[in-house]
Scaffold this motif. Structure first.
Motif, PDB file in Angstrom:
ATOM      1  N   SER A  86       0.856  -1.183   0.000  1.00  0.00           N
ATOM      2  CA  SER A  86       0.000   0.000   0.000  1.00  0.00           C
ATOM      3  C   SER A  86       0.893   1.233   0.000  1.00  0.00           C
ATOM      4  O   SER A  86       2.114   1.113  -0.090  1.00  0.00           O
ATOM      5  N   GLY A  87       0.288   2.405   0.106  1.00  0.00           N
ATOM      6  CA  GLY A  87       1.074   3.620   0.036  1.00  0.00           C
ATOM      7  C   GLY A  87       0.535   4.724   0.913  1.00  0.00           C
ATOM      8  O   GLY A  87      -0.577   4.645   1.447  1.00  0.00           O
ATOM      9  N   CYS A  88       1.359   5.761   1.052  1.00  0.00           N
ATOM     10  CA  CYS A  88       1.028   6.881   1.914  1.00  0.00           C
ATOM     11  C   CYS A  88       1.685   8.154   1.376  1.00  0.00           C
ATOM     12  O   CYS A  88       2.914   8.215   1.273  1.00  0.00           O
ATOM     13  N   PRO A  89       0.904   9.193   1.025  1.00  0.00           N
ATOM     14  CA  PRO A  89       1.499  10.466   0.633  1.00  0.00           C
ATOM     15  C   PRO A  89       1.755  11.330   1.865  1.00  0.00           C
ATOM     16  O   PRO A  89       0.962  11.335   2.803  1.00  0.00           O
ATOM     17  N   LEU A  90       2.882  12.020   1.855  1.00  0.00           N
ATOM     18  CA  LEU A  90       3.201  12.974   2.922  1.00  0.00           C
ATOM     19  C   LEU A  90       3.521  14.327   2.303  1.00  0.00           C
ATOM     20  O   LEU A  90       3.906  14.409   1.140  1.00  0.00           O
ATOM     21  N   LYS A  91       3.401  15.381   3.118  1.00  0.00           N
ATOM     22  CA  LYS A  91       3.786  16.715   2.674  1.00  0.00           C
ATOM     23  C   LYS A  91       5.214  17.044   3.087  1.00  0.00           C
ATOM     24  O   LYS A  91       5.704  18.131   2.811  1.00  0.00           O
ATOM     25  N   THR A  92       5.861  16.108   3.767  1.00  0.00           N
ATOM     26  CA  THR A  92       7.246  16.293   4.206  1.00  0.00           C
ATOM     27  C   THR A  92       8.076  15.102   3.700  1.00  0.00           C
ATOM     28  O   THR A  92       7.520  14.039   3.417  1.00  0.00           O
ATOM     29  N   PRO A  93       9.404  15.265   3.611  1.00  0.00           N
ATOM     30  CA  PRO A  93      10.233  14.187   3.080  1.00  0.00           C
ATOM     31  C   PRO A  93      10.478  13.027   4.046  1.00  0.00           C
ATOM     32  O   PRO A  93      11.204  12.093   3.715  1.00  0.00           O
ATOM     33  N   SER A  94       9.858  13.070   5.215  1.00  0.00           N
ATOM     34  CA  SER A  94       9.982  11.947   6.140  1.00  0.00           C
ATOM     35  C   SER A  94       8.778  11.918   7.072  1.00  0.00           C
ATOM     36  O   SER A  94       8.045  12.890   7.194  1.00  0.00           O
TER      37      SER A  94
END
Length: 130
Positions: A86-94
């Protein structure tokens, strides 16, 4: 890889960065994770639901709850395994993810299984020496 064992159920997570779906200029960083669930207990279990707590590098927390995983509620006999991605978008690089699965065991007993905390990080950039 990250691993946790609860009630004989082993959860292993392998996170990875998905560069082709990410756009750092737009503060969009997409991470994937591969989860393997192994039933090392003596009884049959069914994964009923999931709970995730996702924290980005700014401390912003998002909680996700839902039935099953990737549209399935797998039944695992002793010794069986199930793997999904599965996946997960973030607004930060970690960021960091942690969670739990709700399982249904023999005799209709309901119990929770820990998903180990794992970090979502950009891969190390290659350094070029001049």
């Amino acid at each position: 890889m990250y691993k946790a064992v609860t009630h004989g159920i082993e959860i292993t997570v392998e996170p990875f960065y998905i560069e082709e779906q990410s756009d750092p200029d737009e503060n969009r960083y997409v991470f994937g994770y591969r989860v393997t669930i192994v039933n090392n207990s003596n009884g049959t279990v069914q994964l009923r639901s999931r709970y995730w707590q996702i924290t980005d590098a700014n401390g912003r927390v998002e909680e996700v709850r839902g039935e099953g995983v990737v549209g399935e509620q797998p039944i695992l006999e002793p010794g069986d395994s199930f793997q999904y991605t599965s996946g997960c978008p973030l607004k930060t690089p970690s960021g960091v993810m942690v969670g739990r699965y709700q399982m249904l065991g023999m005799g209709n007993d309901i119990f929770e299984v820990d998903i180990p905390a794992f970090s979502l990080d950009l891969p190390e950039q290659r350094r070029t020496l001049n």
